[in-house]
Design an enzyme around this catalytic site. Structure first.
Site, PDB file in Angstrom:
ATOM      1  N   ASP A 208       0.814  -1.209   0.000  1.00  0.00           N
ATOM      2  CA  ASP A 208       0.000   0.000   0.000  1.00  0.00           C
ATOM      3  C   ASP A 208       0.857   1.272   0.000  1.00  0.00           C
ATOM      4  O   ASP A 208       0.660   2.148   0.820  1.00  0.00           O
ATOM      5  CB  ASP A 208      -0.906  -0.050   1.247  1.00  0.00           C
ATOM      6  CG  ASP A 208      -1.855   1.134   1.332  1.00  0.00           C
ATOM      7  OD1 ASP A 208      -2.331   1.579   0.280  1.00  0.00           O
ATOM      8  OD2 ASP A 208      -2.105   1.609   2.464  1.00  0.00           O
ATOM      9  N   GLU A 449       3.328  -8.366   7.249  1.00  0.00           N
ATOM     10  CA  GLU A 449       2.072  -9.023   6.890  1.00  0.00           C
ATOM     11  C   GLU A 449       2.213 -10.039   5.766  1.00  0.00           C
ATOM     12  O   GLU A 449       1.474  -9.988   4.777  1.00  0.00           O
ATOM     13  CB  GLU A 449       1.010  -7.975   6.521  1.00  0.00           C
ATOM     14  CG  GLU A 449       0.656  -7.051   7.668  1.00  0.00           C
ATOM     15  CD  GLU A 449      -0.472  -6.077   7.319  1.00  0.00           C
ATOM     16  OE1 GLU A 449      -0.957  -6.099   6.179  1.00  0.00           O
ATOM     17  OE2 GLU A 449      -0.848  -5.288   8.209  1.00  0.00           O
ATOM     18  N   TYR A 502      -6.823  -3.194  12.357  1.00  0.00           N
ATOM     19  CA  TYR A 502      -7.598  -2.002  11.983  1.00  0.00           C
ATOM     20  C   TYR A 502      -9.070  -2.204  12.334  1.00  0.00           C
ATOM     21  O   TYR A 502      -9.939  -2.138  11.470  1.00  0.00           O
ATOM     22  CB  TYR A 502      -7.391  -1.708  10.487  1.00  0.00           C
ATOM     23  CG  TYR A 502      -5.990  -1.199  10.205  1.00  0.00           C
ATOM     24  CD1 TYR A 502      -5.694   0.147  10.309  1.00  0.00           C
ATOM     25  CD2 TYR A 502      -4.968  -2.074   9.882  1.00  0.00           C
ATOM     26  CE1 TYR A 502      -4.405   0.626  10.089  1.00  0.00           C
ATOM     27  CE2 TYR A 502      -3.673  -1.610   9.660  1.00  0.00           C
ATOM     28  CZ  TYR A 502      -3.409  -0.259   9.774  1.00  0.00           C
ATOM     29  OH  TYR A 502      -2.138   0.211   9.558  1.00  0.00           O
ATOM     30  N   GLU A 538       0.840  -1.594  14.190  1.00  0.00           N
ATOM     31  CA  GLU A 538       0.060  -0.655  13.375  1.00  0.00           C
ATOM     32  C   GLU A 538      -1.353  -0.605  13.923  1.00  0.00           C
ATOM     33  O   GLU A 538      -1.904  -1.632  14.330  1.00  0.00           O
ATOM     34  CB  GLU A 538      -0.053  -1.090  11.899  1.00  0.00           C
ATOM     35  CG  GLU A 538       1.202  -0.948  11.104  1.00  0.00           C
ATOM     36  CD  GLU A 538       1.036  -1.390   9.643  1.00  0.00           C
ATOM     37  OE1 GLU A 538      -0.091  -1.357   9.103  1.00  0.00           O
ATOM     38  OE2 GLU A 538       2.052  -1.797   9.058  1.00  0.00           O
TER      39      GLU A 538
HETATM   40  C1  GCB Z   1      -1.403  -2.306   6.712  1.00  0.00           C
HETATM   41  C2  GCB Z   1      -0.111  -2.217   5.991  1.00  0.00           C
HETATM   42  C3  GCB Z   1       0.221  -0.822   5.557  1.00  0.00           C
HETATM   43  C4  GCB Z   1      -1.026  -0.121   5.029  1.00  0.00           C
HETATM   44  C5  GCB Z   1      -2.032  -0.051   6.138  1.00  0.00           C
HETATM   45  C6  GCB Z   1      -3.341   0.585   5.627  1.00  0.00           C
HETATM   46  O1  GCB Z   1      -1.691  -3.255   7.390  1.00  0.00           O
HETATM   47  O2  GCB Z   1       0.953  -2.798   6.696  1.00  0.00           O
HETATM   48  O3  GCB Z   1       1.215  -0.886   4.559  1.00  0.00           O
HETATM   49  O4  GCB Z   1      -0.747   1.142   4.503  1.00  0.00           O
HETATM   50  O5  GCB Z   1      -2.332  -1.343   6.583  1.00  0.00           O
HETATM   51  O6  GCB Z   1      -3.541   1.783   5.810  1.00  0.00           O
HETATM   52  O7  GCB Z   1      -4.121  -0.116   5.009  1.00  0.00           O
END
Ligand code: GCB
Length: 643
Positions: A208, A449, A502, A538
């Site tokens: 990403d 990941e 997330y 994260e």
């Molecule tokens: C993740 C990734 C990261 C993305 C982020 C997102 O898990 O490690 O590279 O930018 O999520 O914002 O989706």
């Protein structure tokens, strides 16, 4: 899906190149510095540039563009180095280009460098993305697979033979990603002629961030004497007030060099010395290297001067900053100098307007100022190694680093094969070779990941982690998982579990009320199974700067803040147990490939791409300073904002 010439050519080039680097690395990769015996000449600035738009991207090689000045074989444009080339022009075809681009510059080499046959002249590229071939005056001097890491060639012979000054440096760079590159990618040909023109292809990626390309870090010419210090390795520990620095110096160009090593304190006072290529220096009343906000006098660096003298009296001198500190991991803690360290920090990208991933001092210094303003004590180099100058800044400011290799987006089972593993091992060797002496680096991250639940991942990560530990036994090793259910096959091998999640964003969007239960479950799953400390590596939510709503809605600054607050409540419970860190995703907004889920890039930054704070940055600032006040020993100047 048919395979065209471009695809075949790309495959051949990559396979040949990857096989040539499968063996263990030879030699060191010391950062080029000036000294009484060494000179550095920076070849950054404006280069001539051409993208090879031929259908198979191979015209440059067929017509041997390296043999004569680039302007003689076609049109050229100005291109700054260091910089990504993608955002420099008004041409979307260059922004989105896939294949070979060609760079060229004429550089004056001081006559004395060439005349003095006791001088070695080295050409070094800090990094170029992804695959590079280098020529000097039309003679190939080296090639390198992989972005984000330096490579170099001794060009003394070529310069002396060709006798052409200024010398012409040509660098061809190809950004094509395959299943065996790091990160991996695939080229897909669109063969339906009712929908796509002939020869149409796209690069597919599973990560990403924008696949910026070009020469991203400085191109340098530097000299050493023939007898030269090729590599230095230091490992440090301490007992009571005695610091111990084990060192190992490798010298080339002399069969019996005399080596002198001197360690000096800030005031220039010599605190220890030795006369051997390897040994242990003892430092009484040691000043340890402490992280920012953990000690009154953080980031103490000694200066280690190494002198190597050949039988004929020729001497090389190299000076290395050395921080004395230890790293240990228990089942619930991360210890720096035997004291618990809590990571309160950020994930970053090398990313900015116009220059893309090109190294830029104003940006680096601004980012460190913001990191310290927030009260952050650490960052992770998501998702690839950052410039060496950034690690030097971290050493000097006491910012703790999780150093990540470009193993991001390993999702396809074919990327777990032998060729991929061999390349991944080599990249880890290149990374450790480059960064092993930085006290700021406390942990290696071998991937982000990966599809670690797939059967080959067990073997793959066992090899990768154990190889990394064999290269460096003084730091922790991890990879970053996105499993909430502790199903990874690689987890048994790592020292610290780093987990990304997330909640209320990719899962249950809009429902911040579920964060608490889901995050608790995530932590309990992982700790219950492995009894290893955990970093939330994260978490976050996109916020378009200036968007507000109450009650909060996704994409507003208020929603980002609410997500953070809900995570923080759980962290505050779990950090009393086994959670040893929290790293926000992301420090700043950054560019991505275009997609329906991205609004001109990823907006999960707590700063905008131009480094202006969103509401989330102020929230984190309050929190990080509060944690620092609870856990650290702060100098009076640093007590803001929680007295
Ligand atoms: C993740 C990734 C990261 C993305 C982020 C997102 O898990 O490690 O590279 O930018 O999520 O914002 O989706």
């Amino acid at each position: 899906m048919g395979s065209t010439g471009a695809e075949r050519a790309a495959k051949c080039v990559f396979l040949a190149a990857i096989c040539s680097v499968c063996q263990s690395l030879q030699g060191g990769m010391l950062f080029p510095t000036e000294s009484p015996s060494r000179e550095v000449k920076d070849a950054s600035g404006l280069w001539r540039f051409r993208a090879d738009f031929s259908p198979d991207r191979n015209r440059g090689f067929e017509q041997e563009w390296y043999k004569s000045p680039l302007a003689e074989t076609g049109p050229v444009i100005d291109m700054p180095v260091p910089s990504s080339y993608n955002d420099i022009t008004q041409d979307a075809k260059i922004r989105d280009f896939i294949g070979w681009v060609w760079y060229e510059k004429d550089v004056w080499v001081p006559a004395r460098w060439i005349q003095d046959r006791g001088t070695r002249i080295v050409l070094r590229v800090g990094s170029a993305h992804y695959y590079s071939v280098l020529w000097v005056n039309g003679v190939k001097v080296t090639e390198h697979v992989g972005g984000h890491l330096p490579f170099e060639a001794d060009i003394s012979g070529v310069l002396r033979q060709s006798n052409a000054n200024p010398c012409r440096i040509t660098i061809a760079v190809n950004n094509t990603l395959t299943l065996e590159t790091l990160p991996p990618g695939t080229i897909q040909y669109m063969n339906d002629r009712t929908r796509y023109p002939a020869g149409y292809f796209v690069q597919n990626i599973n990560f990403d961030f924008f696949n910026y390309a070009g020469i991203h870090r400085s191109v340098l010419l530097y000299t050493t004497p023939k007898v030269h210090i090729d590599d230095i390795t230091v490992e440090t520990t301490f007992s009571d007030n005695i610091g111990l620095v084990s060192y190992n110096v490798s010298v080339l160009g002399s069969s019996k060099p005399a080596v002198k090593v001197t360690l000096s304190a800030h005031d220039g006072r010599c605190v220890a010395s030795a006369n051997d290529t390897r040994g242990v220096l003892k430092v009484t009343d040691v000043n340890l290297w402490w992280p920012y906000l953990m000690h009154e006098n953080p980031a103490y660096l000694y200066s280690m001067e190494v002198q190597a003298t050949a039988e004929d009296g020729q001497t090389d001198v190299y000076t290395l900053p050395v921080g004395i500190r230890t790293v240990k991991v228990t089942s619930t803690q991360f210890l720096i100098n035997n004291k618990p360290f809590y990571f309160h920090g950020v994930n970053k990208h090398e990313d900015a307007d116009i220059r893309g991933k090109g190294f830029d001092w104003p940006l680096v210094v601004k980012d460190f100022n913001l990191i310290k303003w927030m009260g952050a004590n650490s960052f992770r180099t998501s998702h690839y190694p950052y410039a060496e100058e950034i690690l030097q800044m971290a050493d000097r400011h006491g910012i703790v680093i999780i150093d990540e290799c470009p193993g991001v987006g390993i999702k396809d089972i074919r990327s777990f094969g032998n060729a991929s593993l061999a390349h991944h091992l080599t990249v880890m060797e290149e990374l450790v070779r480059r960064d092993k002496n930085h006290p700021s680096v406390v942990m290696w991250s071998v991937a982000n990941e990966p599809a670690a639940e797939m059967p080959p991942a067990g073997f793959y990560f066992k090899e990768l982690v154990s190889h990394t530990k064999s290269l460096d036994s003084t730091r922790a090793v991890t990879y970053i998982t996105d499993s909430n259910y502790a199903r990874d096959l690689g987890a048994p091998y790592v020292d610290v579990i780093c987990v990304n999640s997330y909640f209320s964003w990719y899962h249950d969007p809009g429902h911040t009320e579920i964060i608490s239960i889901q995050l608790n479950t995530q932590f309990d799953n992982w700790y219950g199974k492995y009894k290893k400390p955990i970093i939330q590596s994260e978490y976050g939510a996109d916020a378009v700067p200036g968007l507000h709503s109450d009650p909060p809605m996704m994409f507003t600054e208020d929603y980002q803040k609410t997500v953070l607050q809900n995570y923080h409540n759980v962290f505050d419970q779990k950090r009393k147990e086994f959670v040893i860190g929290e790293l926000i995703w992301n420090f700043a907004d950054f560019m991505t490939a275009q997609s329906i889920t991205r609004v001109v890039g990823n907006k999960k930054g707590v700063f905008t791409r131009q480094r202006q704070p969103k509401a989330g940055a102020f929230l984190l600032r309050e929190r990080y300073w509060r944690i620092a006040n609870e856990t650290g020993v702060l100098p009076t100047w640093a007590r803001y904002p929680c007295q």
